[in-house]
Scaffold this motif. Structure first.
Motif, mmCIF file in Angstrom:
data_model
loop_
_atom_site.group_PDB
_atom_site.id
_atom_site.type_symbol
_atom_site.label_atom_id
_atom_site.label_comp_id
_atom_site.label_asym_id
_atom_site.label_seq_id
_atom_site.Cartn_x
_atom_site.Cartn_y
_atom_site.Cartn_z
ATOM 1 N N VAL A 83 1.267 27.608 40.987
ATOM 2 C CA VAL A 83 2.700 27.750 41.247
ATOM 3 C C VAL A 83 3.537 27.107 40.142
ATOM 4 C CG1 VAL A 83 2.336 27.810 43.752
ATOM 5 C CG2 VAL A 83 2.870 25.625 42.646
ATOM 6 N N THR A 84 4.803 27.547 40.117
ATOM 7 C CA THR A 84 5.773 26.942 39.206
ATOM 8 C C THR A 84 7.151 27.063 39.845
ATOM 9 O OG1 THR A 84 6.533 26.891 36.933
ATOM 10 C CG2 THR A 84 6.198 29.070 37.877
ATOM 11 N N ASP A 85 8.184 26.707 39.084
ATOM 12 C CA ASP A 85 9.535 26.840 39.612
ATOM 13 C C ASP A 85 9.990 28.299 39.494
ATOM 14 O OD1 ASP A 85 11.998 24.952 40.336
ATOM 15 O OD2 ASP A 85 12.716 26.658 39.182
ATOM 16 N N VAL A 86 10.864 28.731 40.415
ATOM 17 C CA VAL A 86 11.327 30.132 40.381
ATOM 18 C C VAL A 86 12.168 30.427 39.142
ATOM 19 C CG1 VAL A 86 11.280 30.774 42.806
ATOM 20 C CG2 VAL A 86 13.248 29.515 41.909
ATOM 21 N N ALA A 87 12.700 29.391 38.516
ATOM 22 C CA ALA A 87 13.535 29.621 37.323
ATOM 23 C C ALA A 87 12.707 29.561 36.041
ATOM 24 C CB ALA A 87 14.659 28.597 37.278
ATOM 25 N N ASP A 88 11.383 29.648 36.166
ATOM 26 C CA ASP A 88 10.541 29.587 34.963
ATOM 27 C C ASP A 88 10.975 30.663 33.956
ATOM 28 O OD1 ASP A 88 8.255 28.795 33.401
ATOM 29 O OD2 ASP A 88 7.415 30.751 33.941
ATOM 30 N N GLY A 89 11.148 30.240 32.713
ATOM 31 C CA GLY A 89 11.532 31.195 31.663
ATOM 32 C C GLY A 89 13.031 31.386 31.550
ATOM 33 N N ARG A 135 -13.966 21.891 47.088
ATOM 34 C CA ARG A 135 -12.935 22.122 48.114
ATOM 35 C C ARG A 135 -11.774 22.829 47.435
ATOM 36 N NH1 ARG A 135 -11.605 23.318 52.288
ATOM 37 N NH2 ARG A 135 -11.215 22.155 54.202
ATOM 38 N N LYS A 136 -10.721 23.093 48.188
ATOM 39 C CA LYS A 136 -9.615 23.815 47.543
ATOM 40 C C LYS A 136 -8.958 22.983 46.451
ATOM 41 C CE LYS A 136 -6.076 22.768 50.972
ATOM 42 N NZ LYS A 136 -5.055 23.363 51.828
ATOM 43 N N PHE A 137 -8.328 23.684 45.486
ATOM 44 C CA PHE A 137 -7.704 22.980 44.367
ATOM 45 C C PHE A 137 -6.340 23.622 44.087
ATOM 46 C CE2 PHE A 137 -6.845 21.438 40.199
ATOM 47 C CZ PHE A 137 -7.473 20.201 40.144
ATOM 48 N N ASN A 138 -5.291 22.849 44.339
ATOM 49 C CA ASN A 138 -3.923 23.352 44.162
ATOM 50 C C ASN A 138 -3.345 22.863 42.840
ATOM 51 O OD1 ASN A 138 -3.913 24.669 46.609
ATOM 52 N ND2 ASN A 138 -3.034 22.935 47.724
ATOM 53 N N THR A 139 -2.632 23.757 42.165
ATOM 54 C CA THR A 139 -2.104 23.425 40.835
ATOM 55 C C THR A 139 -0.651 23.863 40.697
ATOM 56 O OG1 THR A 139 -4.305 23.969 40.009
ATOM 57 C CG2 THR A 139 -2.571 23.702 38.350
ATOM 58 N N ALA A 140 0.153 23.010 40.067
ATOM 59 C CA ALA A 140 1.518 23.401 39.697
ATOM 60 C C ALA A 140 1.692 23.110 38.209
ATOM 61 C CB ALA A 140 2.542 22.615 40.503
ATOM 62 N N ILE A 141 2.334 24.033 37.511
ATOM 63 C CA ILE A 141 2.682 23.812 36.096
ATOM 64 C C ILE A 141 4.172 24.122 35.982
ATOM 65 C CG2 ILE A 141 2.188 24.439 33.701
ATOM 66 C CD1 ILE A 141 -0.528 25.502 34.686
ATOM 67 N N ASN A 176 0.215 18.633 44.815
ATOM 68 C CA ASN A 176 -0.854 19.440 44.196
ATOM 69 C C ASN A 176 -1.996 18.550 43.691
ATOM 70 O OD1 ASN A 176 -0.004 22.462 43.828
ATOM 71 N ND2 ASN A 176 1.858 21.240 43.593
ATOM 72 N N ASP A 177 -3.198 19.112 43.645
ATOM 73 C CA ASP A 177 -4.337 18.368 43.070
ATOM 74 C C ASP A 177 -4.062 18.077 41.604
ATOM 75 O OD1 ASP A 177 -6.892 18.673 45.113
ATOM 76 O OD2 ASP A 177 -5.475 20.314 45.276
ATOM 77 N N ALA A 178 -3.472 19.059 40.910
ATOM 78 C CA ALA A 178 -3.094 18.840 39.501
ATOM 79 C C ALA A 178 -1.672 19.335 39.304
ATOM 80 C CB ALA A 178 -4.042 19.596 38.568
ATOM 81 N N PHE A 179 -0.851 18.476 38.749
ATOM 82 C CA PHE A 179 0.546 18.839 38.486
ATOM 83 C C PHE A 179 0.837 18.538 37.019
ATOM 84 C CE2 PHE A 179 5.105 17.008 39.134
ATOM 85 C CZ PHE A 179 5.669 18.115 38.533
ATOM 86 N N PHE A 180 1.131 19.593 36.262
ATOM 87 C CA PHE A 180 1.534 19.446 34.862
ATOM 88 C C PHE A 180 3.062 19.515 34.846
ATOM 89 C CE2 PHE A 180 -2.757 21.112 34.642
ATOM 90 C CZ PHE A 180 -3.321 20.502 33.534
ATOM 91 N N ALA A 181 3.716 18.408 34.486
ATOM 92 C CA ALA A 181 5.181 18.339 34.539
ATOM 93 C C ALA A 181 5.749 18.235 33.132
ATOM 94 C CB ALA A 181 5.607 17.118 35.352
ATOM 95 N N LEU A 182 6.815 18.969 32.880
ATOM 96 C CA LEU A 182 7.443 18.958 31.555
ATOM 97 C C LEU A 182 7.727 17.512 31.117
ATOM 98 C CD1 LEU A 182 8.616 20.874 29.353
ATOM 99 C CD2 LEU A 182 10.842 20.526 30.423
ATOM 100 N N ALA A 183 7.337 17.200 29.884
ATOM 101 C CA ALA A 183 7.517 15.837 29.366
ATOM 102 C C ALA A 183 7.727 15.915 27.857
ATOM 103 C CB ALA A 183 6.284 15.001 29.685
#
Ligand code: SF4
Length: 507
Positions: free
Chosen positions: A127-133, A161-167, A180-187
């Motif tokens: 998943v990501t934000d709806v305003a991506d791009g 097990r399940k693995f949830n990701t947000a970028i 999320n199991d892994a969250f990549f956040a703008l930095a």
């Protein structure tokens, strides 16, 4: 080491190898093992409702082509399926027969729409934000690349097990991604933009800061390395202790990072976190167009509504708030005041739910919740799909006999600092009967309004000076009509006194 039953199944037959059996399955003889395997292809069924099947459709980054959506809607219509939009920006088709679920799965595949890896031990929809791009750094192409790895047949169903990701590459977001199991956040690091990494989140815990910064081009490699490390070292004995969270709990974050280096080590320490909190909105202008929010009924939406949305000249996106977004070149006139209430599937669609959360959500003081911009997370059970810890007010369905006969109620959570992942909402009451819930929420909203805080999260920060017991005491005193001020609560409150007050309020 004794593996869990599901892990033993995976060793006997990989989900990938099971796939060819699906068409010859007798739907009247489906076993628990079949149910596990079917989930890997997005087909869900339970023993309690053996004749009913659900198909979950993967929508990476919440983006779907209009022709694909039109095709899904037409299939739903012809099979009389009900449609749900999920909190991971996917679609679910409910009330299908087995043969229909399989046939739809195949037809969707022909149109390049996957239902793979949407359930059980898989890398779930990214998943990501709806305003991506539309602002910040676009991540769709990164998600697209990772999605191919995620749905790779060799990996299907094989992680612990399940693995949830947000970028997330936008600079402002209404949402929180720390569950999320892994969250990549703008930095930003040394003037260069990339992503900080947070690991080990789940619906009951926020992900930890891994103190890792990666450049955009490194995200897919880093992601693969995380999955390979989890695949190799993840815990597989007990299904309730198999998420990445539990591995981090067992070996510690630093040791996990050491093991991660077996697969990838090109990273730096964390940069400056750039994601800011955004106020809820119903329509927003960007250079590339106007983004409109179309509100579903807590995830429920009719075929006819989707058909009408498809008639607009607009790109359609799915949000993780269970709503649908339309990107158009002009205003479409469909916006209404945003309501930030996330409600899990509930009894109508999920056997774990103790009642119909979607129906109960209509009984909340919705107008005030909307007006004050308060975020509510409503889960039907402790699995927490309503993300109640990432909310201002969190509710989890329970049954209780604490106040007389067995009745429906909720655990009551308050004050998450979810935008920065600092603090999950705190548990205030083990049980509030549903008949008392509206009044308890009104008391909290009164207090928030009185505080004149900038937003509820700022109010929650001021509440941190108080213990959950003090907050419970204050709410209960107000509930029974007695004087109480947040600024002058007793330091020590006896359990007996609190229980007595609770009985007076809720019995
Ligand atoms: S929170 Fe529980 S009841 Fe609700 S959808 Fe998730 S598993 Fe089902």
């Amino acid at each position: 080491m004794k593996l869990s039953k599901i892990e033993r199944l995976k060793l006997q037959l990989r989900p990938q190898e099971y796939y060819k059996r699906i068409e010859s399955l007798d739907p009247t003889k489906i076993t628990d093992a079949d149910r596990f395997y079917l989930k890997n292809f997005g087909i869900y069924n339970t023993k309690l409702r053996p004749e009913e099947f659900m198909l979950r459709i993967r929508i990476p980054a919440g983006r779907i082509q209009k022709e694909q959506l039109r095709f899904i809607v037409a299939l739903a219509k012809s099979h009389g399926a009900s449609i749900l939009v999920t909190a991971r920006a996917q679609m679910e088709l409910h009330r299908l027969k087995f043969s229909e679920a399989v046939a739809i799965h195949k037809k969707l595949l022909e149109h390049d729409i996957a239902t793979f890896a949407t359930l059980t031990d898989n890398i779930r929809n990214i998943v990501t934000d709806v305003a991506d791009g539309l602002e910040g750094m676009e991540v769709y192409h990164i998600i697209d690349e990772i999605d191919r790895f995620a749905t790779d047949c060799k990996l299907l169903g094989m992680i612990p097990r399940k693995f949830n990701t947000a970028i997330v590459g936008v600079t402002r977001s209404v949402e929180s991604y720390f569950t999320n199991d892994a969250f990549f956040a703008l930095a930003r690091k040394d003037g260069v933009e990339g992503f900080n990494l947070y690991l080990g989140g789940k619906n009951s815990h926020f992900a930890q800061d891994a103190d890792i910064f990666v450049l955009p081009a490194q995200v897919p490699k880093m992601f693969e390395a995380i999955i390979k490390t989890y695949q190799k070292y993840g815990l597989r004995q007990n299904r309730t202790r198999s998420r990445l969270f539990h591995l981090l709990e067992e070996i510690g974050l630093e040791e996990f990072k050491n093991r991660l280096k077996e697969y990838y080590s090109d990273w730096e320490s964390a940069g400056e976190y750039l994601l800011q909190k955004e106020r809820p909105w119903s329509m927003k202008r960007y250079e590339k167009g106007v983004l409109h929010r179309y509100e579903t009924r807590f995830g429920e939406i009719e075929v006819g509504e989707l058909e009408r949305l498809l008639d607009f000249e607009a790109e359609i996106r799915f949000g993780i708030d269970q709503n649908i977004y339309l990107l158009a070149q002009k205003e479409l006139g469909i916006g209404k005041k945003p309501r930030e209430i996330l409600v899990c599937a509930g009894e109508k669609y999920c056997i774990y739910s103790l009642f119909d959360t979607k129906q109960e959500a209509w009984r909340l003081p919705l107008q005030r919740i909307e007006k004050l911009g308060v975020r509510v997370g409503y889960s039907g059970c402790l699995k927490g799909c309503g993300r109640h810890i990432a909310a201002d007010i969190g509710l989890v369905g329970i049954r209780t006999n604490l106040f007389g006969e067995v009745e429906r109620g909720v655990r009551f959570y308050l004050g998450g600092l979810y935008s920065t992942g600092e603090l999950p909402a705190r548990l205030i009451f083990w049980a509030v009967p549903l008949r008392c819930l509206r009044k308890v929420i009104e008391i909290v909203l009164d207090e928030y309004e009185r505080s004149e805080a900038e937003d509820f999260e700022s109010f929650s920060k001021t509440l941190l000076a108080l213990t959950p017991k003090q907050l419970a005491y204050h709410i209960l005193r107000r509930f029974v009509g007695e004087e109480s001020e947040l600024s002058s609560l007793p330091g020590e409150i006896e359990d007996v006194e609190l229980k007595e007050l609770e009985q007076r309020a809720f019995s």
